[in-house]
Motif scaffolding. Structure first.
Motif, PDB file in Angstrom:
ATOM      1  N   HIS A   1      17.320 -43.706 -54.282  1.00 40.36           N
ATOM      2  CA  HIS A   1      16.382 -44.643 -53.656  1.00 40.36           C
ATOM      3  C   HIS A   1      15.538 -43.891 -52.662  1.00 40.36           C
ATOM      4  CE1 HIS A   1      18.508 -48.152 -55.145  1.00 40.36           C
ATOM      5  NE2 HIS A   1      19.608 -47.518 -54.878  1.00 40.36           N
ATOM      6  N   ALA A   2      14.296 -44.275 -52.559  1.00 40.29           N
ATOM      7  CA  ALA A   2      13.450 -43.646 -51.554  1.00 40.29           C
ATOM      8  C   ALA A   2      12.568 -44.696 -50.944  1.00 40.29           C
ATOM      9  CB  ALA A   2      12.592 -42.557 -52.200  1.00 40.29           C
ATOM     10  N   ILE A   3      12.420 -44.602 -49.641  1.00 40.07           N
ATOM     11  CA  ILE A   3      11.455 -45.473 -48.978  1.00 40.07           C
ATOM     12  C   ILE A   3      10.600 -44.593 -48.096  1.00 40.07           C
ATOM     13  CG2 ILE A   3      13.231 -46.133 -47.286  1.00 40.07           C
ATOM     14  CD1 ILE A   3      10.787 -48.717 -47.933  1.00 40.07           C
ATOM     15  N   GLU A   4       9.282 -44.661 -48.275  1.00 38.25           N
ATOM     16  CA  GLU A   4       8.422 -43.901 -47.394  1.00 38.25           C
ATOM     17  C   GLU A   4       7.436 -44.850 -46.726  1.00 38.25           C
ATOM     18  OE1 GLU A   4       6.865 -40.833 -49.989  1.00 38.25           O
ATOM     19  OE2 GLU A   4       5.158 -42.118 -50.436  1.00 38.25           O
ATOM     20  N   LEU A   5       7.301 -44.678 -45.425  1.00 35.91           N
ATOM     21  CA  LEU A   5       6.434 -45.557 -44.652  1.00 35.91           C
ATOM     22  C   LEU A   5       5.593 -44.729 -43.709  1.00 35.91           C
ATOM     23  CD1 LEU A   5       8.968 -48.324 -43.538  1.00 35.91           C
ATOM     24  CD2 LEU A   5       7.174 -48.589 -45.201  1.00 35.91           C
ATOM     25  N   THR A   6       4.340 -45.138 -43.514  1.00 33.56           N
ATOM     26  CA  THR A   6       3.483 -44.517 -42.512  1.00 33.56           C
ATOM     27  C   THR A   6       3.094 -45.609 -41.533  1.00 33.56           C
ATOM     28  OG1 THR A   6       2.591 -43.176 -44.291  1.00 33.56           O
ATOM     29  CG2 THR A   6       1.442 -43.101 -42.211  1.00 33.56           C
ATOM     30  N   PHE A   7       3.369 -45.392 -40.266  1.00 31.90           N
ATOM     31  CA  PHE A   7       3.117 -46.445 -39.288  1.00 31.90           C
ATOM     32  C   PHE A   7       2.581 -45.825 -38.011  1.00 31.90           C
ATOM     33  CE2 PHE A   7       6.728 -45.537 -36.532  1.00 31.90           C
ATOM     34  CZ  PHE A   7       7.548 -44.814 -37.371  1.00 31.90           C
ATOM     35  N   GLU A   8       2.015 -46.687 -37.178  1.00 30.53           N
ATOM     36  CA  GLU A   8       1.463 -46.216 -35.920  1.00 30.53           C
ATOM     37  C   GLU A   8       2.429 -46.514 -34.794  1.00 30.53           C
ATOM     38  OE1 GLU A   8      -2.690 -46.955 -35.397  1.00 30.53           O
ATOM     39  OE2 GLU A   8      -2.381 -47.274 -33.267  1.00 30.53           O
ATOM     40  N   LEU A   9       2.691 -45.493 -33.987  1.00 25.20           N
ATOM     41  CA  LEU A   9       3.598 -45.660 -32.860  1.00 25.20           C
ATOM     42  C   LEU A   9       2.757 -45.635 -31.589  1.00 25.20           C
ATOM     43  CD1 LEU A   9       6.672 -45.789 -32.292  1.00 25.20           C
ATOM     44  CD2 LEU A   9       6.634 -43.325 -32.059  1.00 25.20           C
ATOM     45  N   PRO A  10       2.641 -46.761 -30.878  1.00 25.11           N
ATOM     46  CA  PRO A  10       1.811 -46.770 -29.671  1.00 25.11           C
ATOM     47  C   PRO A  10       2.444 -45.913 -28.582  1.00 25.11           C
ATOM     48  CG  PRO A  10       2.378 -48.997 -30.382  1.00 25.11           C
ATOM     49  CD  PRO A  10       3.248 -48.066 -31.131  1.00 25.11           C
ATOM     50  N   ASP A  11       1.644 -45.598 -27.538  1.00 24.32           N
ATOM     51  CA  ASP A  11       2.203 -44.777 -26.471  1.00 24.32           C
ATOM     52  C   ASP A  11       3.285 -45.552 -25.734  1.00 24.32           C
ATOM     53  OD1 ASP A  11       0.073 -45.782 -23.944  1.00 24.32           O
ATOM     54  OD2 ASP A  11      -0.365 -46.130 -26.033  1.00 24.32           O
ATOM     55  N   ASN A  12       4.255 -44.802 -25.214  1.00 24.54           N
ATOM     56  CA  ASN A  12       5.408 -45.383 -24.521  1.00 24.54           C
ATOM     57  C   ASN A  12       6.204 -46.333 -25.388  1.00 24.54           C
ATOM     58  OD1 ASN A  12       5.182 -44.178 -21.987  1.00 24.54           O
ATOM     59  ND2 ASN A  12       3.500 -45.538 -21.487  1.00 24.54           N
ATOM     60  N   ALA A  13       6.187 -46.141 -26.678  1.00 24.52           N
ATOM     61  CA  ALA A  13       6.909 -47.071 -27.535  1.00 24.52           C
ATOM     62  C   ALA A  13       8.011 -46.354 -28.280  1.00 24.52           C
ATOM     63  CB  ALA A  13       5.961 -47.729 -28.519  1.00 24.52           C
TER      64      ALA A  13
ATOM     65  N   PHE B   1      12.249 -43.296 -33.532  1.00 23.79           N
ATOM     66  CA  PHE B   1      11.163 -42.426 -33.112  1.00 23.79           C
ATOM     67  C   PHE B   1      10.706 -42.872 -31.736  1.00 23.79           C
ATOM     68  CE2 PHE B   1      10.613 -40.308 -37.024  1.00 23.79           C
ATOM     69  CZ  PHE B   1      10.897 -41.224 -38.018  1.00 23.79           C
ATOM     70  N   SER B   2      10.504 -41.920 -30.848  1.00 22.88           N
ATOM     71  CA  SER B   2      10.111 -42.295 -29.510  1.00 22.88           C
ATOM     72  C   SER B   2       8.856 -41.559 -29.095  1.00 22.88           C
ATOM     73  CB  SER B   2      11.261 -41.970 -28.554  1.00 22.88           C
ATOM     74  OG  SER B   2      10.799 -42.002 -27.238  1.00 22.88           O
ATOM     75  N   ASN B   3       7.902 -42.313 -28.562  1.00 23.03           N
ATOM     76  CA  ASN B   3       6.679 -41.738 -28.043  1.00 23.03           C
ATOM     77  C   ASN B   3       6.604 -41.997 -26.548  1.00 23.03           C
ATOM     78  OD1 ASN B   3       4.242 -40.422 -28.276  1.00 23.03           O
ATOM     79  ND2 ASN B   3       3.098 -42.265 -28.784  1.00 23.03           N
ATOM     80  N   GLU B   4       7.789 -42.115 -25.920  1.00 19.14           N
ATOM     81  CA  GLU B   4       7.814 -42.550 -24.519  1.00 19.14           C
ATOM     82  C   GLU B   4       7.311 -41.488 -23.557  1.00 19.14           C
ATOM     83  OE1 GLU B   4      11.757 -43.705 -24.868  1.00 19.14           O
ATOM     84  OE2 GLU B   4      11.298 -45.792 -25.266  1.00 19.14           O
ATOM     85  N   PHE B   5       7.231 -40.222 -24.023  1.00 23.33           N
ATOM     86  CA  PHE B   5       6.781 -39.178 -23.102  1.00 23.33           C
ATOM     87  C   PHE B   5       5.260 -39.137 -23.005  1.00 23.33           C
ATOM     88  CE2 PHE B   5       5.348 -36.696 -26.620  1.00 23.33           C
ATOM     89  CZ  PHE B   5       6.250 -36.956 -27.632  1.00 23.33           C
ATOM     90  N   SER B   6       4.619 -39.918 -23.859  1.00 22.43           N
ATOM     91  CA  SER B   6       3.163 -39.830 -23.902  1.00 22.43           C
ATOM     92  C   SER B   6       2.539 -41.023 -23.199  1.00 22.43           C
ATOM     93  CB  SER B   6       2.727 -39.809 -25.363  1.00 22.43           C
ATOM     94  OG  SER B   6       1.349 -39.955 -25.449  1.00 22.43           O
ATOM     95  N   THR B   7       1.527 -40.781 -22.388  1.00 19.97           N
ATOM     96  CA  THR B   7       0.957 -41.888 -21.631  1.00 19.97           C
ATOM     97  C   THR B   7      -0.192 -42.576 -22.326  1.00 19.97           C
ATOM     98  OG1 THR B   7      -0.100 -40.132 -20.407  1.00 19.97           O
ATOM     99  CG2 THR B   7       1.591 -41.367 -19.265  1.00 19.97           C
ATOM    100  N   PHE B   8      -0.971 -41.851 -23.112  1.00 24.69           N
ATOM    101  CA  PHE B   8      -2.053 -42.591 -23.737  1.00 24.69           C
ATOM    102  C   PHE B   8      -2.360 -42.233 -25.180  1.00 24.69           C
ATOM    103  CE2 PHE B   8      -4.775 -39.027 -23.074  1.00 24.69           C
ATOM    104  CZ  PHE B   8      -4.415 -38.527 -21.839  1.00 24.69           C
ATOM    105  N   SER B   9      -1.553 -41.364 -25.802  1.00 24.50           N
ATOM    106  CA  SER B   9      -1.909 -41.084 -27.192  1.00 24.50           C
ATOM    107  C   SER B   9      -0.944 -41.782 -28.128  1.00 24.50           C
ATOM    108  CB  SER B   9      -1.915 -39.588 -27.454  1.00 24.50           C
ATOM    109  OG  SER B   9      -0.727 -39.011 -27.033  1.00 24.50           O
TER     110      SER B   9
ATOM    111  N   LYS C   1       0.518 -42.334 -31.895  1.00 27.93           N
ATOM    112  CA  LYS C   1       0.744 -41.397 -32.986  1.00 27.93           C
ATOM    113  C   LYS C   1       0.896 -42.143 -34.310  1.00 27.93           C
ATOM    114  CE  LYS C   1       1.699 -38.073 -29.922  1.00 27.93           C
ATOM    115  NZ  LYS C   1       2.887 -37.860 -29.092  1.00 27.93           N
ATOM    116  N   VAL C   2       0.426 -41.540 -35.380  1.00 31.62           N
ATOM    117  CA  VAL C   2       0.689 -42.070 -36.714  1.00 31.62           C
ATOM    118  C   VAL C   2       1.770 -41.187 -37.316  1.00 31.62           C
ATOM    119  CG1 VAL C   2      -0.243 -42.397 -39.013  1.00 31.62           C
ATOM    120  CG2 VAL C   2      -1.607 -43.000 -37.038  1.00 31.62           C
TER     121      VAL C   2
END
Lengths: 206, 214
Positions: free
Chosen positions: A17-29, A94-102, A104-105
């Motif tokens: 089985h495979a699942i692939e997803l592309t999503f946007e991770l907002p800053d601090n999320a 996945f964590s983007n908590e170190f970033s203040t305004f960028s 990520k996809v």
């Protein structure tokens, strides 16, 4: 090594089985995905940051008891092979908590073997006799799946470059227009300021 | 007859709605990006469960509805439908590029702050094909079915290669546009600078002459 799962499928062991997803991770999320896996199966987890900031993200993979199987801070892309030891819900965050305004996809791909029916049918690797033609066809199918994987990697890398180029293109337009406006404003401002130095005073100094 | 292949392909066709899941807030909108070539079919299966504070678990509530909205690379809405708490959506791309699949629930906020658990499975291209059905419809034996599947895989690879050419062309156009923009704006800025300087001098000369300082 991405060959592990297709090779096991050749042996007639089980289904991949495979699942692939592309999503946007907002800053601090923080975004987590959960998957229920059987014990003793092979699984491959892969991620890549496509756009955003310094192209890095924190990724953590935990087993059903919270034990950390994989933890890498600020990685751009990685592949992680593991064999499950227990049956249960595995979590990847996945964590983007170190970033203040960028924002990520992020592209994520999670492959694992096993039957679809949840609730405990363990895949038993019974090698079933296949004709030479069958096994050739199976090999071709697995190689083509690998080709698809490589095409995906290529596409992600190209998307990163392309988006950067489009961003640059737009920025040049706005910054150049801005700079030209600033030059004109300063030019006019200088003249007006100079004129004000020579303005007629009511009481001349001398 | 060797039924292993049939079993394998049948299992592949079963909706894996007990697969991957994630949590979203009640009114939150979650979007996924699918970058696909044209004429590619995408099938999504999902199931939504609501957190029940009494049992501290997630249960099925058939009243929850999910909006599924799909936008094509030109931001045009391709699919926008309201489904029940468990459903399947399909669309075929007509332009190559990034399609956006967005899910959000339609519940009004009297359950404000509740968490939803969304099970999701998205399959693209030849992974979306139901080979059991194809075998029955076209009456194929296993080898023929296997060859059909290989043909589909190769088709998909060819489409992706074509899409790669299209993307490379776009990248090249962007780079050439950047190149000509840099050239054009540099020349413009130098011209504006010279013109501004010339205007300043002319204006000041006239000003000083009028003031009888020169």
């Amino acid at each position: 090594m991405r060959l592990i799962l297709p090779l096991l499928a050749i042996l007639g062991a089980s289904l991949v089985h495979a699942i692939e997803l592309t999503f946007e991770l907002p800053d601090n999320a923080n975004q987590c995905f959960y998957e229920e896996l059987q014990a003793g199966i092979d699984s491959v987890f892969e991620f890549q940051v496509v756009t955003g900031g310094q192209y890095d993200v924190d990724a953590v993979l935990e087993d059903p008891h919270g034990k950390v199987l994989y933890k890498q801070p600020r990685k751009q892309y990685d592949t992680f092979n593991f064999k499950t030891e227990q049956h249960g819900t595995y979590k990847v965050c996945f964590s983007n908590e170190f970033s203040t305004f960028s924002h990520k996809v992020i592209y994520m791909d999670w492959q694992y073997e096993g039957n679809v029916v949840s609730g405990g049918i363990k895949p038993s690797p019974k090698p079933i006799a296949m004709t030479a033609l069958d096994s050739s066809a199976q090999t071709i199918a697995d190689r083509l799946r690998l080709v698809d994987d490589y095409q995906t990697h290529h596409r992600l890398r190209e998307a990163t470059g392309r988006k950067r180029a489009e961003d640059l293109n737009e920025r040049i337009l706005w910054w150049s227009a801005g700079q030209t406006a600033v030059v004109v404003i300063i030019g006019i401002g200088q003249v007006l300021l100079l004129r004000s130095f020579f303005a007629e005073k009511r009481n001349p100094a001398y | 007859m060797n039924s292993l292949l049939r079993l394998v392909l049948a299992l592949a066709a079963i909706e894996a709605v007990t697969g991957l899941y994630f949590h979203i807030a009640e009114t939150e909108r979650k979007c996924f990006i699918e970058e696909i070539p044209d004429e590619t079919m995408v099938i999504g299966n999902y199931k939504v469960q609501l957190y029940d504070p009494n049992t501290k678990g997630y249960g099925d509530y058939p009243n929850i509805g999910m909006h599924v909205e799909v936008k094509d690379p030109e931001e045009k809405v391709v699919l926008s439908k309201l489904y029940t708490s468990e459903g399947r959506f399909t669309f075929t791309s007509h332009t190559p590029g990034e399609h956006l699949i967005c899910l959000y629930s339609n519940s009004s906020s009297w359950f404000s702050g509740a968490q939803l658990r969304v099970h999701l499975d998205i399959q693209v291209g030849e992974h979306a094909q139901d080979y059991e059905q194809v075998a029955q419809k076209d009456k194929l034996n296993e080898l023929q079915l296997r060859i059909r599947q290989l043909l589909d895989q190769v088709d998909q690879i060819t489409k992706e290669q074509n899409y790669q050419r299209y993307r490379e062309e776009r990248f090249r156009q962007t780079s050439e546009s950047t190149n000509s923009r840099v050239l054009y704006w540099s020349i413009t800025q130098v011209a504006v600078l010279i013109l501004t300087g010339a205007w300043q001098m002319k204006h000041l000369k006239g000003f000083f002459e009028a003031k009888k300082l020169v």
